[in-house]
Design a protein around this motif. Structure first.
Motif, PDB file in Angstrom:
ATOM      1  N   ARG A  77      -7.851   6.998  13.477  1.00 52.54           N
ATOM      2  CA  ARG A  77      -7.207   8.275  13.178  1.00 52.54           C
ATOM      3  C   ARG A  77      -7.606   8.751  11.780  1.00 52.54           C
ATOM      4  N   GLU A  78      -7.538  10.057  11.610  1.00 50.17           N
ATOM      5  CA  GLU A  78      -7.918  10.637  10.325  1.00 50.17           C
ATOM      6  C   GLU A  78      -6.715  10.904   9.420  1.00 50.17           C
ATOM      7  N   ASP A  79      -5.500  10.677   9.936  1.00 53.54           N
ATOM      8  CA  ASP A  79      -4.304  10.972   9.153  1.00 53.54           C
ATOM      9  C   ASP A  79      -3.692   9.712   8.559  1.00 53.54           C
ATOM     10  N   ILE A  80      -4.471   8.663   8.387  1.00 53.77           N
ATOM     11  CA  ILE A  80      -3.952   7.416   7.832  1.00 53.77           C
ATOM     12  C   ILE A  80      -4.659   7.111   6.521  1.00 53.77           C
ATOM     13  N   GLU A  81      -3.998   6.331   5.710  1.00 50.75           N
ATOM     14  CA  GLU A  81      -4.551   5.920   4.432  1.00 50.75           C
ATOM     15  C   GLU A  81      -4.725   4.411   4.467  1.00 50.75           C
ATOM     16  N   LEU A  82      -5.970   3.959   4.484  1.00 47.59           N
ATOM     17  CA  LEU A  82      -6.264   2.529   4.550  1.00 47.59           C
ATOM     18  C   LEU A  82      -6.119   1.924   3.160  1.00 47.59           C
ATOM     19  N   GLN A  83      -5.298   0.881   3.056  1.00 46.11           N
ATOM     20  CA  GLN A  83      -5.033   0.265   1.766  1.00 46.11           C
ATOM     21  C   GLN A  83      -5.063  -1.249   1.890  1.00 46.11           C
ATOM     22  N   VAL A  84      -5.475  -1.888   0.807  1.00 43.40           N
ATOM     23  CA  VAL A  84      -5.469  -3.347   0.731  1.00 43.40           C
ATOM     24  C   VAL A  84      -4.049  -3.827   0.475  1.00 43.40           C
ATOM     25  N   PRO A  85      -3.621  -4.959   1.060  1.00 40.00           N
ATOM     26  CA  PRO A  85      -2.287  -5.492   0.764  1.00 40.00           C
ATOM     27  C   PRO A  85      -2.062  -5.659  -0.727  1.00 40.00           C
ATOM     28  N   GLY A  86      -0.807  -5.493  -1.103  1.00 35.53           N
ATOM     29  CA  GLY A  86      -0.484  -5.463  -2.521  1.00 35.53           C
ATOM     30  C   GLY A  86      -0.614  -6.787  -3.244  1.00 35.53           C
ATOM     31  N   GLU A  87      -0.554  -7.937  -2.541  1.00 36.64           N
ATOM     32  CA  GLU A  87      -0.633  -9.225  -3.220  1.00 36.64           C
ATOM     33  C   GLU A  87      -2.012  -9.440  -3.841  1.00 36.64           C
ATOM     34  N   SER A  88      -2.027 -10.287  -4.856  1.00 31.77           N
ATOM     35  CA  SER A  88      -3.289 -10.578  -5.528  1.00 31.77           C
ATOM     36  C   SER A  88      -4.100 -11.570  -4.712  1.00 31.77           C
ATOM     37  N   VAL A  89      -5.357 -11.739  -5.101  1.00 31.73           N
ATOM     38  CA  VAL A  89      -6.236 -12.658  -4.375  1.00 31.73           C
ATOM     39  C   VAL A  89      -5.752 -14.098  -4.529  1.00 31.73           C
ATOM     40  N   THR A  90      -5.106 -14.414  -5.656  1.00 32.49           N
ATOM     41  CA  THR A  90      -4.581 -15.770  -5.855  1.00 32.49           C
ATOM     42  C   THR A  90      -3.495 -16.093  -4.845  1.00 32.49           C
ATOM     43  N   VAL A  91      -2.633 -15.118  -4.584  1.00 26.30           N
ATOM     44  CA  VAL A  91      -1.565 -15.314  -3.598  1.00 26.30           C
ATOM     45  C   VAL A  91      -2.154 -15.550  -2.214  1.00 26.30           C
ATOM     46  N   ALA A 143     -13.160  -3.579  -1.879  1.00 22.81           N
ATOM     47  CA  ALA A 143     -14.299  -2.704  -2.163  1.00 22.81           C
ATOM     48  C   ALA A 143     -14.473  -1.659  -1.074  1.00 22.81           C
ATOM     49  N   SER A 144     -14.109  -2.011   0.163  1.00 27.03           N
ATOM     50  CA  SER A 144     -14.249  -1.055   1.259  1.00 27.03           C
ATOM     51  C   SER A 144     -13.337   0.144   1.079  1.00 27.03           C
ATOM     52  N   VAL A 145     -12.154  -0.086   0.510  1.00 28.05           N
ATOM     53  CA  VAL A 145     -11.246   1.041   0.264  1.00 28.05           C
ATOM     54  C   VAL A 145     -11.864   2.024  -0.720  1.00 28.05           C
ATOM     55  N   GLU A 146     -12.452   1.492  -1.785  1.00 25.40           N
ATOM     56  CA  GLU A 146     -13.117   2.369  -2.744  1.00 25.40           C
ATOM     57  C   GLU A 146     -14.332   3.046  -2.106  1.00 25.40           C
ATOM     58  N   LYS A 147     -15.033   2.315  -1.246  1.00 21.63           N
ATOM     59  CA  LYS A 147     -16.198   2.904  -0.588  1.00 21.63           C
ATOM     60  C   LYS A 147     -15.779   4.009   0.371  1.00 21.63           C
ATOM     61  N   ILE A 148     -14.652   3.833   1.054  1.00 17.83           N
ATOM     62  CA  ILE A 148     -14.159   4.886   1.954  1.00 17.83           C
ATOM     63  C   ILE A 148     -13.860   6.150   1.165  1.00 17.83           C
ATOM     64  N   ARG A 149     -13.214   5.974   0.025  1.00 16.78           N
ATOM     65  CA  ARG A 149     -12.876   7.134  -0.803  1.00 16.78           C
ATOM     66  C   ARG A 149     -14.146   7.824  -1.305  1.00 16.78           C
ATOM     67  N   ALA A 150     -15.120   7.029  -1.731  1.00 15.48           N
ATOM     68  CA  ALA A 150     -16.360   7.611  -2.252  1.00 15.48           C
ATOM     69  C   ALA A 150     -17.162   8.300  -1.149  1.00 15.48           C
ATOM     70  N   THR A 151     -17.264   7.656   0.029  1.00 15.50           N
ATOM     71  CA  THR A 151     -18.041   8.262   1.112  1.00 15.50           C
ATOM     72  C   THR A 151     -17.354   9.513   1.659  1.00 15.50           C
ATOM     73  N   ARG A 152     -16.019   9.540   1.614  1.00 15.66           N
ATOM     74  CA  ARG A 152     -15.334  10.765   2.051  1.00 15.66           C
ATOM     75  C   ARG A 152     -15.665  11.925   1.105  1.00 15.66           C
ATOM     76  N   ASN A 153     -15.684  11.651  -0.196  1.00 18.22           N
ATOM     77  CA  ASN A 153     -16.087  12.694  -1.154  1.00 18.22           C
ATOM     78  C   ASN A 153     -17.550  13.085  -0.957  1.00 18.22           C
ATOM     79  N   ALA A 154     -18.394  12.067  -0.656  1.00 21.09           N
ATOM     80  CA  ALA A 154     -19.805  12.366  -0.418  1.00 21.09           C
ATOM     81  C   ALA A 154     -19.982  13.227   0.829  1.00 21.09           C
ATOM     82  N   LEU A 155     -19.154  12.994   1.841  1.00 22.72           N
ATOM     83  CA  LEU A 155     -19.236  13.801   3.051  1.00 22.72           C
ATOM     84  C   LEU A 155     -18.836  15.242   2.778  1.00 22.72           C
TER      85      LEU A 155
END
Length: 463
Positions: free
Chosen positions: A236-250, A365-377
């Motif tokens: 879907r295009e109406d969702i915001e993909l986000q990484v879980p809030g916990e740190s990598v150590t957790v 990194a994929s979340v940042e890439k999604i944001r960047a590629t959406r702007n590029a589109l």
């Protein structure tokens, strides 16, 4: 008159509707066709749990491990045996000949009072059974990730085909426009040739894309056990993909505590330790209780004797003294097996840390890439519109228009791939952390469009 005219119009309208309904062949009851059904990840996941041979084999091995545990436990329980015999004897003596029957009935019970080897053997198979359970859970998690990867590969193949077709239509539209200008001597022949070459190249890419669609569906069918021909739900295009809030150590700590493959290896180490103790048990004495009851009329040399009943209770002690060194050698071999299992566990622990960290960082990194590629589109779309308008005014040539179209559809591919990579890495992260379950698949499935939303996205893509 007005009422008669209205009634006539309504009757004609309903007549046409009924005629069209009669001409349209209705689908048989219960039949599902690709035109009215869209499969999502959750539906294929439920099918794969019942059809994937890897998952079924893993659970069968786990069940076999439980039965072997019960078999080993049976060796600790009393062993009861019953026996009987019936004899017919003919005796020829110098002075006489006789014939008679003999009967013997016996019942015996044997119980280990102390047997270290039998006890450690049970402990080994108990750990093996737990190992099989965790291996089955890990196999299910691995199969789920594999299903998701194949699902999104199939979805990417569908997207690639649609994008190639859409790019071909857009390029053909520009080619038609340039050819019209060329006929009026307002465009150069090189512009026509460049666009025509691109249209031909896209036609070849479309053939390859269609083949890839079929190949990717076959990969899905291998897991599901049936042909997968229906449409696949899109993101879907109406969702915001986000990484879980916990740190990598957790996440790493959670993986070390709950990863099923690591837990299975821990049980394998416990089984190896029990096997080593069993091998050392060959040096230990054993103590057993034996009870027996017998009724017999068989005498010496199968002669007929008065019937007698005998009851015996005994305690047996067996002390191993020397077995040619085989017991010690077996103990040393089992000790080395335990060391090898310990190193395998350490290697797996390091792999869990690496894979968990890699999946977390890649998803982030994929979340940042999604944001960047959406702007590029967005920029590519504006660039393509500007190039087409500039070509109409003679500011840019056809190569610039062709490049802008290619950039736009390349950005679309990058955006879709980034979304698929993010979801796949999120499932991989949950798999290594020991949190991949049916609810995890359901949460991902909520990001996929329903039937109506999918058709809306299709129309948007087609336009």
């Amino acid at each position: 008159m007005v009422r008669c005219f209205a009634s006539l119009c309504l009757s004609l309208f309903f007549g046409l509707v009924q005629a069209q309904a009669a001409e349209t062949p209705a689908a048989p009851p219960g039949e599902v066709t690709a035109s009215n059904y869209s499969a999502n990840l959750m539906q294929l996941y439920r099918e794969s749990r019942l059809e994937d041979p890897r998952v079924l084999a893993a659970y069968a091995r786990a069940q076999a491990g439980k039965e072997r545990e019960r078999e080993a436990f049976g060796g600790l329980l009393p062993q009861v045996t019953a026996s009987s015999s019936f004899n017919r004897t003919n005796r020829d003596v110098e002075t006489y000949t006789e014939s008679f029957n003999n009967e013997r009935y016996a019942l015996s019970l044997s119980q280990h009072l102390y047997n270290k080897q039998a006890w450690e053997n049970y402990q080994e198979f108990k750990s093996r059974a737990r190992q099989g359970e965790f291996e089955a859970i890990d196999a299910q998690a691995e199969a789920t990730v594999d299903l998701a990867q194949r699902y999104f590969v199939a979805l990417a193949s569908d997207d690639e085909l649609e994008l190639v077709m859409a790019e071909r239509r857009a390029t053909q539209k520009n080619l038609d426009r340039v050819e019209a200008l060329y006929e009026k001597q307002l465009a150069m022949v090189t512009d026509v040739l460049d666009l025509r070459a691109r249209v031909d190249a896209l036609a070849a890419q479309e053939v390859e894309a269609r083949n890839q669609v079929r190949v990717s569906r076959e990969e899905l069918s291998e897991i599901i056990g049936r042909p997968v021909q229906e449409k696949l739900s899109r993101i879907r295009e109406d969702i915001e993909l986000q990484v879980p809030g916990e740190s990598v150590t957790v996440w790493v700590e959670r993986a070390l505590a709950a990863n099923p493959a690591l837990k299975a290896q821990e049980q394998a180490l416990a089984a190896a330790e029990a096997a080593f103790r069993e091998g050392k048990g060959g040096h230990y004495p054993s103590l057993s209780l034996n009870l027996s009851a017998q009724r017999s009329d068989v005498g010496y040399d199968n002669t007929l004797a008065p019937r007698s009943d005998s009851y015996v209770a005994s305690i047996g002690v067996q002390v191993p003294i020397y077995s040619g060194g085989s017991t010690s050698a077996r103990s040393r071999a089992l000790y080395q097996d335990r060391l090898a299992t310990e190193q395998q566990m350490e290697a797996l622990r390091r792999q869990v840390v690496k894979e968990t960290t890699s999946a977390y960082l890649t998803a982030q990194a994929s979340v940042e890439k999604i944001r960047a590629t959406r702007n590029a589109l967005d920029s590519a779309e504006r660039s393509r519109v500007a190039a087409e308008r500039g070509f109409e005014f003679g500011v840019v040539n056809s190569v610039d228009v062709l490049t802008s179209v290619q950039n736009e559809y390349s950005a679309r591919r990058d955006l879709l791939k980034a979304q698929y990579d993010f979801i796949t890495n999120l499932l991989v992260l949950n798999r290594w952390a020991g949190r991949l379950s049916e609810q995890s698949v359901e949460n991902v499935n909520m990001w996929l469009a329903r039937n109506e939303e999918a058709r809306a996205l299709e129309r948007k893509t087609t336009e």
